[in-house]
Design a protein around this motif. Structure first.
Motif, PDB file in Angstrom:
ATOM      1  N   MET A   1       5.891 -26.120  20.330  1.00  0.00           N
ATOM      2  CA  MET A   1       7.300 -25.813  20.592  1.00  0.00           C
ATOM      3  C   MET A   1       7.409 -24.899  21.807  1.00  0.00           C
ATOM      4  N   HIS A   2       8.426 -25.127  22.622  1.00  0.00           N
ATOM      5  CA  HIS A   2       8.654 -24.277  23.783  1.00  0.00           C
ATOM      6  C   HIS A   2       9.000 -22.855  23.338  1.00  0.00           C
ATOM      7  N   LYS A   3       8.609 -21.880  24.126  1.00  0.00           N
ATOM      8  CA  LYS A   3       8.905 -20.488  23.826  1.00  0.00           C
ATOM      9  C   LYS A   3      10.107 -20.019  24.628  1.00  0.00           C
ATOM     10  N   THR A   4      10.927 -19.184  24.002  1.00  0.00           N
ATOM     11  CA  THR A   4      12.063 -18.583  24.676  1.00  0.00           C
ATOM     12  C   THR A   4      12.442 -17.316  23.931  1.00  0.00           C
ATOM     13  N   ILE A   5      13.046 -16.360  24.624  1.00  0.00           N
ATOM     14  CA  ILE A   5      13.505 -15.157  23.939  1.00  0.00           C
ATOM     15  C   ILE A   5      14.905 -15.342  23.360  1.00  0.00           C
ATOM     16  N   ILE A   6      15.556 -16.445  23.680  1.00  0.00           N
ATOM     17  CA  ILE A   6      16.865 -16.734  23.113  1.00  0.00           C
ATOM     18  C   ILE A   6      16.687 -17.082  21.638  1.00  0.00           C
ATOM     19  N   PRO A   7      17.415 -16.433  20.740  1.00  0.00           N
ATOM     20  CA  PRO A   7      17.152 -16.616  19.305  1.00  0.00           C
ATOM     21  C   PRO A   7      17.625 -17.960  18.764  1.00  0.00           C
ATOM     22  N   ILE A   8      16.963 -18.383  17.697  1.00  0.00           N
ATOM     23  CA  ILE A   8      17.367 -19.567  16.930  1.00  0.00           C
ATOM     24  C   ILE A   8      18.040 -19.076  15.655  1.00  0.00           C
ATOM     25  N   ILE A   9      19.250 -19.557  15.401  1.00  0.00           N
ATOM     26  CA  ILE A   9      20.009 -19.137  14.221  1.00  0.00           C
ATOM     27  C   ILE A   9      20.242 -20.349  13.333  1.00  0.00           C
ATOM     28  N   ASP A  10      19.876 -20.224  12.064  1.00  0.00           N
ATOM     29  CA  ASP A  10      20.035 -21.299  11.094  1.00  0.00           C
ATOM     30  C   ASP A  10      21.415 -21.199  10.456  1.00  0.00           C
ATOM     31  N   PHE A  11      22.247 -22.209  10.684  1.00  0.00           N
ATOM     32  CA  PHE A  11      23.618 -22.200  10.179  1.00  0.00           C
ATOM     33  C   PHE A  11      23.773 -22.971   8.863  1.00  0.00           C
ATOM     34  N   LYS A 219      20.794 -10.382  31.135  1.00  0.00           N
ATOM     35  CA  LYS A 219      20.560  -9.008  31.599  1.00  0.00           C
ATOM     36  C   LYS A 219      20.077  -8.972  33.043  1.00  0.00           C
ATOM     37  N   GLY A 220      20.661  -9.846  33.856  1.00  0.00           N
ATOM     38  CA  GLY A 220      20.358  -9.837  35.277  1.00  0.00           C
ATOM     39  C   GLY A 220      19.115 -10.587  35.676  1.00  0.00           C
ATOM     40  N   GLU A 221      18.395 -11.169  34.723  1.00  0.00           N
ATOM     41  CA  GLU A 221      17.168 -11.909  35.017  1.00  0.00           C
ATOM     42  C   GLU A 221      17.318 -13.357  34.550  1.00  0.00           C
ATOM     43  N   TRP A 222      16.812 -14.281  35.365  1.00  0.00           N
ATOM     44  CA  TRP A 222      16.861 -15.693  35.002  1.00  0.00           C
ATOM     45  C   TRP A 222      15.717 -16.025  34.055  1.00  0.00           C
ATOM     46  N   ILE A 223      16.072 -16.607  32.897  1.00  0.00           N
ATOM     47  CA  ILE A 223      15.079 -17.023  31.917  1.00  0.00           C
ATOM     48  C   ILE A 223      15.309 -18.487  31.580  1.00  0.00           C
ATOM     49  N   ASP A 224      14.269 -19.159  31.118  1.00  0.00           N
ATOM     50  CA  ASP A 224      14.389 -20.557  30.736  1.00  0.00           C
ATOM     51  C   ASP A 224      15.023 -20.688  29.351  1.00  0.00           C
ATOM     52  N   ALA A 225      15.794 -21.750  29.184  1.00  0.00           N
ATOM     53  CA  ALA A 225      16.364 -22.113  27.887  1.00  0.00           C
ATOM     54  C   ALA A 225      15.934 -23.542  27.586  1.00  0.00           C
ATOM     55  N   PRO A 226      14.677 -23.709  27.178  1.00  0.00           N
ATOM     56  CA  PRO A 226      14.107 -25.051  27.038  1.00  0.00           C
ATOM     57  C   PRO A 226      14.666 -25.791  25.828  1.00  0.00           C
ATOM     58  N   PRO A 227      14.548 -27.108  25.811  1.00  0.00           N
ATOM     59  CA  PRO A 227      14.948 -27.860  24.621  1.00  0.00           C
ATOM     60  C   PRO A 227      14.045 -27.529  23.451  1.00  0.00           C
ATOM     61  N   ILE A 228      14.631 -27.354  22.283  1.00  0.00           N
ATOM     62  CA  ILE A 228      13.886 -27.123  21.041  1.00  0.00           C
ATOM     63  C   ILE A 228      14.315 -28.194  20.051  1.00  0.00           C
ATOM     64  N   PRO A 229      13.402 -29.035  19.599  1.00  0.00           N
ATOM     65  CA  PRO A 229      13.766 -30.136  18.700  1.00  0.00           C
ATOM     66  C   PRO A 229      14.550 -29.654  17.480  1.00  0.00           C
ATOM     67  N   GLY A 230      15.567 -30.424  17.110  1.00  0.00           N
ATOM     68  CA  GLY A 230      16.353 -30.116  15.929  1.00  0.00           C
ATOM     69  C   GLY A 230      17.442 -29.093  16.144  1.00  0.00           C
ATOM     70  N   THR A 231      17.631 -28.653  17.387  1.00  0.00           N
ATOM     71  CA  THR A 231      18.642 -27.631  17.656  1.00  0.00           C
ATOM     72  C   THR A 231      19.605 -28.075  18.752  1.00  0.00           C
ATOM     73  N   PHE A 232      20.745 -27.402  18.760  1.00  0.00           N
ATOM     74  CA  PHE A 232      21.624 -27.361  19.923  1.00  0.00           C
ATOM     75  C   PHE A 232      21.513 -25.961  20.516  1.00  0.00           C
ATOM     76  N   ILE A 233      21.821 -25.829  21.793  1.00  0.00           N
ATOM     77  CA  ILE A 233      21.949 -24.494  22.357  1.00  0.00           C
ATOM     78  C   ILE A 233      23.419 -24.231  22.643  1.00  0.00           C
ATOM     79  N   CYS A 234      23.886 -23.066  22.221  1.00  0.00           N
ATOM     80  CA  CYS A 234      25.290 -22.703  22.364  1.00  0.00           C
ATOM     81  C   CYS A 234      25.430 -21.529  23.310  1.00  0.00           C
ATOM     82  N   ASN A 235      26.539 -21.493  24.021  1.00  0.00           N
ATOM     83  CA  ASN A 235      26.837 -20.339  24.858  1.00  0.00           C
ATOM     84  C   ASN A 235      28.328 -20.041  24.847  1.00  0.00           C
ATOM     85  N   ILE A 236      28.613 -18.789  25.129  1.00  0.00           N
ATOM     86  CA  ILE A 236      29.970 -18.257  25.154  1.00  0.00           C
ATOM     87  C   ILE A 236      30.666 -18.664  26.445  1.00  0.00           C
TER      88      ILE A 236
END
Length: 329
Positions: A1-11, A219-236
């Motif tokens: 699985m790809h790594k990211t610091i963006i959290p995964i939340i189980d709804f 926080k002012g730094e560009w980070i990757d938001a890779p695809p993670i199987p079984g999820t959507f990525i949401c943003n404000i």
């Protein structure tokens, strides 16, 4: 699985009172830290997602003259159809992508269509691949339900009743669904797949294929938001930023596809109703509303805006497709 610091939340347990506090805390942390989070535990069928991806591949493999049979210029004020590479602008610069614009399917005799309200009407669907229309509409319905659940969680995270956004803004949401195809690019291009930007509305629910390329300015730094199987990525989006006085900040993001493969992405923009008056959430301290506009990608202060979501949106989209501006504005 790809790594990211963006959290995964189980709804999955969002409607279970025993789990709501935990989920709300996770959402609050994600929205104040990154403005992005992954959603797992949703009910959008894997087979439907796969069908959407496969049919989208078939459409974008067509020669451009075939795709232009449903060009956006033919969609009029409903703002639907196909656009070719370099036709969409971000901050005045062409994006290295092509795409399809869809929305809620409304008949010609619908009151909002009769009233000539922009961004409302019928979709333009291609003849090929067969059944693309049914697949798109089924997917839009399914992801809209997921977005309603996510907004319930966001309401709880702000100490609001679970139905806060539904009762004020999203009982009849403005749904804008896009399918984007990004050709592969050189590692250091003069052109982005899509340049730095924030989304305009409440919430974006994004399905990515396996290629990747999405980057988030956290926080002012560009980070990757890779695809993670079984999820959507949401943003404000900007409107949630405005409603929360900047507590939940709409986060800039961009796309660069250097994979050597074509990339597909499927953002659904879940927005307030067109005529919704955007108001501050009163239980949030009004002490973070000042914003250094010089640091924002478009040099604007969204907290200075007063009016309906439709008014805000129309100000923005004319800059994205200046050649089509007269069709909508």
């Amino acid at each position: 699985m790809h790594k990211t610091i963006i959290p995964i939340i189980d709804f999955q347990q969002i409607d279970n009172p025993e789990h709501q506090v935990t989920i709300a805390r996770q959402i609050y942390h994600a929205c104040t830290e990154h403005g992005f989070f992954y959603v797992s535990g949703h009910d959008v069928d894997d087979e439907l997602q796969g069908e959407l991806m496969e049919k989208s591949k078939l459409f974008f493999a067509l020669v451009e003259s075939e795709k232009l049979k449903i060009a956006m210029a033919k969609g009029g004020s409903a703002w639907r159809g196909f656009f070719p590479v370099n036709a969409e602008l971000t901050s005045g610069k062409p994006d290295k992508k092509e795409g399809l614009y869809f929305g809620t399917e409304l008949p010609d005799d619908h009151p909002k269509v009769n009233a000539g309200i922009p961004l409302h009407g019928r979709n333009l669907f291609p003849d090929y691949p067969p059944g693309f229309d049914q697949t798109v509409l089924a997917y839009v319905d399914a992801v809209t339900e997921t977005a309603q659940l996510v907004m319930k969680g966001i309401a709880l995270s702000l100490g609001l009743p679970a139905n806060y956004f539904y009762s004020k803004y999203t009982s009849d949401p403005l749904i804008l669904f896009r399918i984007f195809h990004y050709p592969t690019q050189a590692p250091k291009p003069a052109q982005w797949g899509v340049g730095e930007h924030t989304d305009y509305g409440l919430l974006t629910v994004l399905l990515q294929d396996s290629v990747g390329g999405l980057q988030v300015k956290s926080k002012g730094e560009w980070i990757d938001a890779p695809p993670i199987p079984g999820t959507f990525i949401c943003n404000i989006g900007d409107m949630l930023d405005k409603m929360t006085g900047g507590l939940y900040r709409s986060t800039p993001h961009r796309v660069l596809n250097t994979s050597g493969q074509s990339r597909l992405s499927f953002p659904l923009f879940f927005d307030p109703g067109f005529d919704s008056k955007i108001e501050a959430i009163t239980n949030i301290p009004d002490n973070i509303r000042e914003q250094d506009t010089s640091q924002r990608w478009d040099k604007t202060n969204i907290h200075a805006f007063e009016g309906t979501y439709g008014e805000y949106l129309l100000q923005k989209i004319g800059k994205v497709f200046p050649g089509l501006r007269k069709e909508v504005l």
